[in-house]
Design a protein around this motif. Structure first.
Motif, PDB file in Angstrom:
ATOM      1  N   ALA A  59       0.828  -1.210   0.000  1.00 12.30           N
ATOM      2  CA  ALA A  59       0.000   0.000   0.000  1.00 12.30           C
ATOM      3  C   ALA A  59       0.862   1.259   0.000  1.00 12.30           C
ATOM      4  O   ALA A  59       1.917   1.296   0.645  1.00 12.30           O
ATOM      5  CB  ALA A  59      -0.901   0.006   1.240  1.00 12.30           C
ATOM      6  N   LEU A  60       0.398   2.278  -0.723  1.00 13.94           N
ATOM      7  CA  LEU A  60       1.141   3.540  -0.793  1.00 13.94           C
ATOM      8  C   LEU A  60       0.601   4.513   0.254  1.00 13.94           C
ATOM      9  O   LEU A  60      -0.169   5.411  -0.052  1.00 13.94           O
ATOM     10  CB  LEU A  60       1.012   4.138  -2.192  1.00 13.94           C
ATOM     11  CG  LEU A  60       1.954   3.546  -3.236  1.00 13.94           C
ATOM     12  CD1 LEU A  60       1.392   3.734  -4.630  1.00 13.94           C
ATOM     13  CD2 LEU A  60       3.337   4.177  -3.129  1.00 13.94           C
ATOM     14  N   GLY A  61       1.006   4.319   1.480  1.00 11.68           N
ATOM     15  CA  GLY A  61       0.661   5.302   2.510  1.00 11.68           C
ATOM     16  C   GLY A  61       1.738   6.366   2.529  1.00 11.68           C
ATOM     17  O   GLY A  61       2.352   6.655   1.508  1.00 11.68           O
ATOM     18  N   TYR A  62       1.983   6.956   3.673  1.00  6.28           N
ATOM     19  CA  TYR A  62       3.105   7.892   3.778  1.00  6.28           C
ATOM     20  C   TYR A  62       4.379   7.088   3.591  1.00  6.28           C
ATOM     21  O   TYR A  62       4.590   6.079   4.276  1.00  6.28           O
ATOM     22  CB  TYR A  62       3.124   8.567   5.143  1.00  6.28           C
ATOM     23  CG  TYR A  62       1.925   9.460   5.398  1.00  6.28           C
ATOM     24  CD1 TYR A  62       1.767  10.640   4.672  1.00  6.28           C
ATOM     25  CD2 TYR A  62       0.980   9.133   6.354  1.00  6.28           C
ATOM     26  CE1 TYR A  62       0.674  11.471   4.905  1.00  6.28           C
ATOM     27  CE2 TYR A  62      -0.106   9.962   6.589  1.00  6.28           C
ATOM     28  CZ  TYR A  62      -0.264  11.130   5.863  1.00  6.28           C
ATOM     29  OH  TYR A  62      -1.328  11.944   6.098  1.00  6.28           O
ATOM     30  N   CYS A  63       5.218   7.511   2.682  1.00  6.38           N
ATOM     31  CA  CYS A  63       6.420   6.727   2.359  1.00  6.38           C
ATOM     32  C   CYS A  63       7.679   7.480   2.783  1.00  6.38           C
ATOM     33  O   CYS A  63       7.661   8.699   2.927  1.00  6.38           O
ATOM     34  CB  CYS A  63       6.484   6.464   0.869  1.00  6.38           C
ATOM     35  SG  CYS A  63       5.128   5.453   0.265  1.00  6.38           S
ATOM     36  N   SER A 242       7.672  15.051  -8.282  1.00  4.54           N
ATOM     37  CA  SER A 242       9.095  15.401  -8.183  1.00  4.54           C
ATOM     38  C   SER A 242       9.681  14.961  -6.856  1.00  4.54           C
ATOM     39  O   SER A 242       8.999  14.941  -5.833  1.00  4.54           O
ATOM     40  CB  SER A 242       9.282  16.904  -8.309  1.00  4.54           C
ATOM     41  OG  SER A 242       9.046  17.308  -9.621  1.00  4.54           O
ATOM     42  N   PHE A 243      10.940  14.648  -6.921  1.00  3.16           N
ATOM     43  CA  PHE A 243      11.712  14.378  -5.716  1.00  3.16           C
ATOM     44  C   PHE A 243      12.950  15.247  -5.812  1.00  3.16           C
ATOM     45  O   PHE A 243      13.674  15.189  -6.804  1.00  3.16           O
ATOM     46  CB  PHE A 243      12.101  12.901  -5.664  1.00  3.16           C
ATOM     47  CG  PHE A 243      13.220  12.603  -4.717  1.00  3.16           C
ATOM     48  CD1 PHE A 243      13.021  12.707  -3.341  1.00  3.16           C
ATOM     49  CD2 PHE A 243      14.466  12.226  -5.177  1.00  3.16           C
ATOM     50  CE1 PHE A 243      14.057  12.440  -2.460  1.00  3.16           C
ATOM     51  CE2 PHE A 243      15.503  11.946  -4.294  1.00  3.16           C
ATOM     52  CZ  PHE A 243      15.292  12.046  -2.935  1.00  3.16           C
ATOM     53  N   ALA A 244      13.160  16.098  -4.835  1.00  2.00           N
ATOM     54  CA  ALA A 244      14.347  16.941  -4.840  1.00  2.00           C
ATOM     55  C   ALA A 244      15.060  16.797  -3.502  1.00  2.00           C
ATOM     56  O   ALA A 244      14.458  16.365  -2.507  1.00  2.00           O
ATOM     57  CB  ALA A 244      13.954  18.398  -5.064  1.00  2.00           C
ATOM     58  N   LEU A 245      16.322  17.180  -3.518  1.00  3.59           N
ATOM     59  CA  LEU A 245      17.115  17.104  -2.293  1.00  3.59           C
ATOM     60  C   LEU A 245      17.757  18.436  -2.014  1.00  3.59           C
ATOM     61  O   LEU A 245      18.305  19.064  -2.933  1.00  3.59           O
ATOM     62  CB  LEU A 245      18.255  16.108  -2.476  1.00  3.59           C
ATOM     63  CG  LEU A 245      17.922  14.646  -2.270  1.00  3.59           C
ATOM     64  CD1 LEU A 245      19.104  13.797  -2.696  1.00  3.59           C
ATOM     65  CD2 LEU A 245      17.570  14.385  -0.806  1.00  3.59           C
ATOM     66  N   ALA A 246      17.683  18.856  -0.772  1.00  3.19           N
ATOM     67  CA  ALA A 246      18.518  19.969  -0.327  1.00  3.19           C
ATOM     68  C   ALA A 246      19.666  19.318   0.434  1.00  3.19           C
ATOM     69  O   ALA A 246      19.439  18.476   1.307  1.00  3.19           O
ATOM     70  CB  ALA A 246      17.730  20.899   0.575  1.00  3.19           C
ATOM     71  N   TYR A 267       5.982  15.981   2.024  1.00  5.63           N
ATOM     72  CA  TYR A 267       7.001  15.003   1.678  1.00  5.63           C
ATOM     73  C   TYR A 267       6.758  14.446   0.272  1.00  5.63           C
ATOM     74  O   TYR A 267       5.601  14.333  -0.153  1.00  5.63           O
ATOM     75  CB  TYR A 267       6.947  13.871   2.719  1.00  5.63           C
ATOM     76  CG  TYR A 267       8.330  13.430   3.139  1.00  5.63           C
ATOM     77  CD1 TYR A 267       9.261  14.364   3.580  1.00  5.63           C
ATOM     78  CD2 TYR A 267       8.696  12.100   3.074  1.00  5.63           C
ATOM     79  CE1 TYR A 267      10.531  13.974   3.945  1.00  5.63           C
ATOM     80  CE2 TYR A 267       9.965  11.700   3.445  1.00  5.63           C
ATOM     81  CZ  TYR A 267      10.881  12.648   3.876  1.00  5.63           C
ATOM     82  OH  TYR A 267      12.129  12.255   4.222  1.00  5.63           O
ATOM     83  N   PRO A 268       7.819  14.100  -0.467  1.00  2.45           N
ATOM     84  CA  PRO A 268       7.605  13.511  -1.800  1.00  2.45           C
ATOM     85  C   PRO A 268       6.816  12.200  -1.709  1.00  2.45           C
ATOM     86  O   PRO A 268       6.833  11.531  -0.668  1.00  2.45           O
ATOM     87  CB  PRO A 268       9.027  13.232  -2.298  1.00  2.45           C
ATOM     88  CG  PRO A 268       9.919  14.065  -1.462  1.00  2.45           C
ATOM     89  CD  PRO A 268       9.249  14.250  -0.145  1.00  2.45           C
ATOM     90  N   SER A 269       6.162  11.824  -2.801  1.00  8.76           N
ATOM     91  CA  SER A 269       5.358  10.602  -2.777  1.00  8.76           C
ATOM     92  C   SER A 269       6.237   9.367  -2.954  1.00  8.76           C
ATOM     93  O   SER A 269       7.379   9.452  -3.441  1.00  8.76           O
ATOM     94  CB  SER A 269       4.332  10.641  -3.906  1.00  8.76           C
ATOM     95  OG  SER A 269       4.975  10.366  -5.134  1.00  8.76           O
ATOM     96  N   GLY A 270       5.685   8.212  -2.588  1.00 17.68           N
ATOM     97  CA  GLY A 270       6.404   6.949  -2.767  1.00 17.68           C
ATOM     98  C   GLY A 270       6.741   6.698  -4.225  1.00 17.68           C
ATOM     99  O   GLY A 270       7.798   6.143  -4.542  1.00 17.68           O
ATOM    100  N   LEU A 271       5.879   7.140  -5.136  1.00 17.82           N
ATOM    101  CA  LEU A 271       6.163   6.943  -6.572  1.00 17.82           C
ATOM    102  C   LEU A 271       7.348   7.811  -7.012  1.00 17.82           C
ATOM    103  O   LEU A 271       8.149   7.409  -7.849  1.00 17.82           O
ATOM    104  CB  LEU A 271       4.926   7.274  -7.406  1.00 17.82           C
ATOM    105  CG  LEU A 271       3.700   6.387  -7.173  1.00 17.82           C
ATOM    106  CD1 LEU A 271       2.567   6.780  -8.120  1.00 17.82           C
ATOM    107  CD2 LEU A 271       4.032   4.903  -7.334  1.00 17.82           C
TER     108      LEU A 271
END
Ligand SMILES: Cc1ncc(COP(=O)(O)O)c(C=O)c1O
Length: 384
Positions: A59-63, A242-246, A267-271
């Motif tokens: 399941a895709l909950g908070y990832c 999107s997934f980004a990093l600082a 927060y970014p999504s699991g996908l």
């Protein structure tokens, strides 16, 4: 280059949910979208497989990012830039843009930023009620350069941070070690926070010019810098999430930055995590072939624009964006002129210079050729 991946065909985005293709479609139904900075290409097959697989479960909950993603990111930074990053320095973000706002708000005071620039660099100051201090660029020997005397002047005007864009959108420069060192020296001397947006770092078209993260210049610079990176631009992930990093080595700056974004940048999504992992772990070949294709597009745009009366551009070292000088057309709104003739380009005004247009060449060569033909035909009726 013998290609395994096909960039000569791309699914038609007309009438889809694409903002780039839809925005002007009502006013000009057959218009070609060449303004917003996304690509018409599908992401690497490895991304599509990873995301599809992830949708099957669990399941895709908070990832949270898997350990493997953190390891791949850290290994990649060391391999590409010799940069040894500690996992505790990483702050996950749902995009690079929130990082720009977080950094200027954490630093407080005025914001120096190169001009022209991607519009959020100016908005980050304006919407944070901070003074925007645009730093002049100028063309020297056919190349865009920062005016370092102007930078010294601006540091005396209440600046708290310097927002750096490298590689630069829209002028397409990869900053040299010497240029970065001058920025760093001035920022350290005046105790400015450096926030370096390096989202275009994987889209290097001039192969002999390396990307240098400014934070790698010295431990002192590293401690004053927030570096923003993301796979979303080079691998076209925006619609997946999107997934980004600082990357923030100094704990006080990291803490201040996280506080500014607490509850705001979700927060970014699991996908998004799965997609990022697939890019960094399995996407090298696809990226190399994409860059080869984009180099061909870049060369084609440069040749065609050079032959168009009233337009000119400098060489694009990185990014898939051409910054075109239309000042000789002497039009109030050159983007509107080309829109009427079937090509939607970005207006330079929102990036700091209304005499310019920005053209996105991350599309098939055939689409690009049609776009340039339309521009040429439009100009042929003018007396320039
Ligand atoms: C320099 C720069 N930073 C950030 C972004 C957008 O980043 P994100 O979609 O991750 O918020 C862009 C998009 O064009 C960009 O050119």
């Amino acid at each position: 280059m013998n290609r395994k991946f096909d960039f000569d065909t791309a699914p038609d985005r007309r009438g889809s949910d694409s903002h780039k293709w839809n925005k002007y479609a009502e006013a000009a139904p057959d218009v070609i979208g060449a303004w917003l900075a996304d690509m018409d290409f599908m992401p690497p097959p490895a991304v599509i497989d990873a995301v599809s697989e992830r949708l099957k479960g669990p399941a895709l909950g908070y990832c949270e990012p898997r350990r493997e993603l953190i390891n791949v990111v850290i290994e990649r930074l060391e391999k590409l830039y010799g940069w040894r990053v500690h996992p505790s320095w990483l702050v996950g973000l749902p995009g690079v843009v929130p990082g720009l706002y977080g950094a200027v708000r954490a630093a407080g005071n005025g914001v120096i930023t190169q001009s022209p620039n991607y519009h959020h660099f100016f908005k980050a100051a304006e919407y944070s009620d901070q003074k925007s201090l645009p730093l002049r660029h100028r063309v020297v020997n056919g190349r865009w350069e920062m005016d370092f005397d102007h930078l010294r002047e601006l540091t005396g005007q209440g600046a708290g941070s310097f927002l750096l864009c490298n590689p630069h959108n829209p002028v397409g420069r990869i900053l040299s070690q010497d240029e970065l060192q001058q920025v760093a020296d001035i920022c350290l001397e005046h105790k400015l926070l450096i926030c370096s947006d390096e989202i275009h770092a994987d889209i290097l078209l001039d192969q002999e010019k390396p990307h240098i993260p400014i934070a790698t210049l010295s431990p002192e610079v590293e401690q004053r810098t927030v570096t923003l990176m993301s796979p979303s631009k080079a691998f076209n992930l925006q619609g997946i999430g999107s997934f980004a990093l600082a990357i923030i080595p100094d704990p006080e700056i990291r803490n201040a930055f996280e506080k500014q974004l607490y509850g705001v940048a979700t927060y970014p999504s699991g996908l998004a995590f799965e997609a990022a992992l697939a890019c960094y772990r399995d996407g090298d070949q696809w990226l190399a072939e994409l860059l080869d294709y984009l180099r061909g597009n870049r060369d084609f745009v440069e040749q065609r624009i050079a032959a168009m009366p009233g337009l000119s551009m400098t060489h694009v070292e990185a990014t898939f964006l051409a910054w075109i000088d239309a000042s000789r057309l002497e039009m109030e709104n050159p983007a509107h002129f080309f829109l009427v003739h079937g090509v939607a380009l970005s207006e330079g005004g929102e990036m700091g210079d209304a005499n310019y247009l920005r053209l996105n060449f991350a599309c098939t060569r055939a689409e690009l050729e049609e776009m340039l033909n339309r521009m040429e035909r439009a100009l042929s009726v003018l007396d320039v």
